[in-house]
Design a protein around this motif. Structure first.
Motif, PDB file in Angstrom:
ATOM      1  N   ILE A 106       4.719 -20.848  13.464  1.00 12.79           N
ATOM      2  CA  ILE A 106       5.056 -22.209  13.032  1.00 12.79           C
ATOM      3  C   ILE A 106       4.295 -22.560  11.754  1.00 12.79           C
ATOM      4  O   ILE A 106       4.855 -23.118  10.796  1.00 12.79           O
ATOM      5  N   GLY A 149       8.441 -18.553  15.916  1.00 15.16           N
ATOM      6  CA  GLY A 149       7.620 -19.647  15.438  1.00 15.16           C
ATOM      7  C   GLY A 149       7.897 -19.982  13.988  1.00 15.16           C
ATOM      8  O   GLY A 149       7.917 -21.161  13.596  1.00 15.16           O
ATOM      9  N   ASP A 205      10.838 -22.142  13.812  1.00 14.80           N
ATOM     10  CA  ASP A 205      10.482 -23.512  14.184  1.00 14.80           C
ATOM     11  C   ASP A 205       9.758 -24.216  13.040  1.00 14.80           C
ATOM     12  O   ASP A 205       9.991 -25.403  12.768  1.00 14.80           O
ATOM     13  N   GLY A 206       8.862 -23.488  12.372  1.00 11.48           N
ATOM     14  CA  GLY A 206       8.113 -24.083  11.281  1.00 11.48           C
ATOM     15  C   GLY A 206       8.983 -24.465  10.105  1.00 11.48           C
ATOM     16  O   GLY A 206       8.747 -25.488   9.445  1.00 11.48           O
TER      17      GLY A 206
END
Length: 331
Positions: free
Chosen positions: A259, A197, A200-201
């Motif tokens: 994220i 995550g 992705d962030g």
């Protein structure tokens, strides 16, 4: 097949309760939250954790623990890892030697580093414990989207009973006698999902995520085998299967928290935003201690720990991972 009680009215426990109720079983849910109990009993919906899903009339919720679990053949522990020991103590007086305890929690006891089946059996000594684990988001189980999981226990007969209990044409259950591997896979994958995550962030792409998941799987296998798990277990549903779904889905609270951290939130801010327990944080702290004690190489876990608990800059952490000494992939 007997009556069933769920300890914890969270999303996954509620989803499984709905599924069993549709099979004709009488199901009780214990939860400490008044609004959850009232919504299940009156509105036939778990508005807080699983909104917009109708709960059958043969599911009843209770605030009184004894009323919820007494005389049940199966008691399913559906709570965060850090309260498993306490709730195990609390339910012990209401069990008998034939009660099968099922845990759907995915984590490890942070203070001791013990697997949750061990924690449960230390408090409920005479009962068989079964771990139900695998790639299974509550939101999809509740909608009867096909799902496959694993039931594992030191007692194969108990695992087979749980397999029969949950099997349906939309929910397939396999058995696996490697309870160590099943539990370790289910716990460590949350660490990798949190890191995924974060990637992705930050805004990294498919290449970065593929690399992270692949090398993360290597860490799961490495520590899992060292702790006594079987290599083939990590190639199955509770290993690579669970990691894939947790690293890629927005249903995953670990990925969602990651994220937010990748976008600049603190760990505390991310957890508050998600609004539920993020097991990857607890698992990271616990397995960091274990890997240090056993001298196991887990660079992703190591770097995530530094980001979460030592204020390491996220992007610089990625830079350090990418510029480590050259290695052979299969070493």
């Amino acid at each position: 097949m007997g009556n069933v009680a769920f300890i914890g009215g969270g999303s996954f426990g509620t989803a499984l309760a709905i599924m069993l109720a549709k099979k004709g079983l009488d199901v009780s849910i214990w939860d400490r939250n008044d609004s959850v109990v009232e919504d299940i009993n009156i509105k036939k919906e778990n508005i807080r954790y699983l909104p917009n899903v109708i709960i059958p009339s043969n599911v009843k919720a209770f605030k009184d623990l004894e009323r919820a679990v007494i005389d049940k053949e199966y008691i399913i522990i559906a709570i965060p890892s850090h309260v498993v020991r306490k709730i195990s103590k609390d339910i012990k007086p209401f069990t008998n030697k034939n009660t099968i305890i099922i845990s759907i929690a995915k984590g490890i006891e942070e203070e001791t580093g013990k697997r949750l089946s061990v924690v449960i059996n230390e408090e409920i000594i005479d009962n068989n414990v079964v771990i139900l684990s695998g790639p299974s988001h509550a939101e999809e189980v509740a909608l009867d989207i096909p799902t496959a999981v694993v039931a594992s226990s030191l007692s194969i007969k108990s695992a087979q009973k749980v397999q029969e209990l949950f099997m349906s044409n939309k929910f397939r259950v396999y058995t696996n006698d490697d309870i160590v591997g099943v539990e370790i896979g289910g716990a460590v994958k949350n660490i990798i999902a949190l890191a995924s995550g974060i990637c992705d962030g930050i805004g990294y792409g498919d290449n970065a995520k593929a690399a992270l998941m692949t090398r993360g799987m290597n860490e799961i296998i490495r520590i899992g085998k060292r702790l006594g798990g079987k290599g083939e277990t990590f190639s199955g549903l509770t290993g690579i299967g669970d990691m894939i779904v947790t690293c890629t889905s927005m249903h995953s609270r670990n990925r969602r928290a990651g994220i937010l951290i990748g976008k600049g939130m603190s760990m505390e801010e991310a957890v508050n935003n998600v609004g539920m327990v993020v097991e990857g944080i607890k698992a990271c702290r616990a397995f960091y201690k274990i890997k240090e004690k056993l001298n196991i190489s887990m660079p992703i876990t190591d770097m995530l720990y530094k980001v979460l608990f030592e204020n390491k800059d996220v992007k610089y952490g990625v830079y350090e991972l990418m510029t480590r000494d050259k290695k052979c992939e299969t070493y």
